[in-house]
Design a protein around this motif. Structure first.
Motif, short mmCIF file in Angstrom:
data_model
loop_
_atom_site.label_atom_id
_atom_site.label_comp_id
_atom_site.label_asym_id
_atom_site.label_seq_id
_atom_site.Cartn_x
_atom_site.Cartn_y
_atom_site.Cartn_z
N LYS A 103 0.83 -1.21 0.00
CA LYS A 103 0.00 0.00 0.00
C LYS A 103 0.86 1.26 0.00
O LYS A 103 0.53 2.26 -0.62
N THR A 115 -3.45 -11.44 0.26
CA THR A 115 -4.13 -10.71 -0.81
C THR A 115 -3.30 -9.55 -1.33
O THR A 115 -3.58 -9.01 -2.38
N GLY A 116 -2.28 -9.16 -0.62
CA GLY A 116 -1.46 -8.04 -1.04
C GLY A 116 -0.05 -8.46 -1.39
O GLY A 116 0.20 -9.59 -1.78
#
Length: 133
Positions: free
Chosen positions: A57, A85-86
């Motif tokens: 992020k 998921t990242g």
């Protein structure tokens, strides 16, 4: 004794010749030793590149901002590591550059940021801070 040392005689041989310890000879010729550095002559310590994991992020936010060439190169050469998921971007750079990148994402602490982005920035800040100590 100093002249003999400069001519190539070893510290051990000088100690035997003069009947003193090698430490005494070493002290007498300390300023002639190649590794001798005085406090008046500070030697700059070269910065060693560090590899830190930057949350995805934070990396995504930084890629969307205006970065200088060194910062952009550090992100471009980073290795993406998938996690759940990242992802995490493994960035290798000197500590000063990691701090610059951290400074660039300070706006993620603001009220308009998504909580997950704030947490990701804090994680990256903790990693950079841990290396600074």
């Amino acid at each position: 004794m100093r002249a003999a040392y400069l001519e190539g005689q070893s510290i051990a041989a000088l100690a035997r010749d003069h009947g003193v310890s090698r430490g005494a000879i070493g002290t007498a010729v300390a300023d002639l030793l190649p590794e001798h550095v005085t406090a008046d002559d500070p030697v700059p310590v070269p910065e060693v590149p560090l590899t830190l994991d930057m949350p995805g992020k934070v990396a995504d936010f930084l890629r969307a901002t205006d970065l200088d060439d060194a910062e952009r190169a550090a992100l471009d050469h980073g290795q993406a590591v998938r996690s759940g998921t990242g992802y995490t971007l493994r960035v290798t750079a000197v500590l000063a550059l990691h701090r610059q990148l951290l400074d660039r994402c300070q706006s993620l602490d603001g009220a308009g940021a998504i909580p997950a982005q704030r947490k990701a920035r804090r994680e990256f800040e903790n990693r950079v801070s841990a290396c600074a100590h």
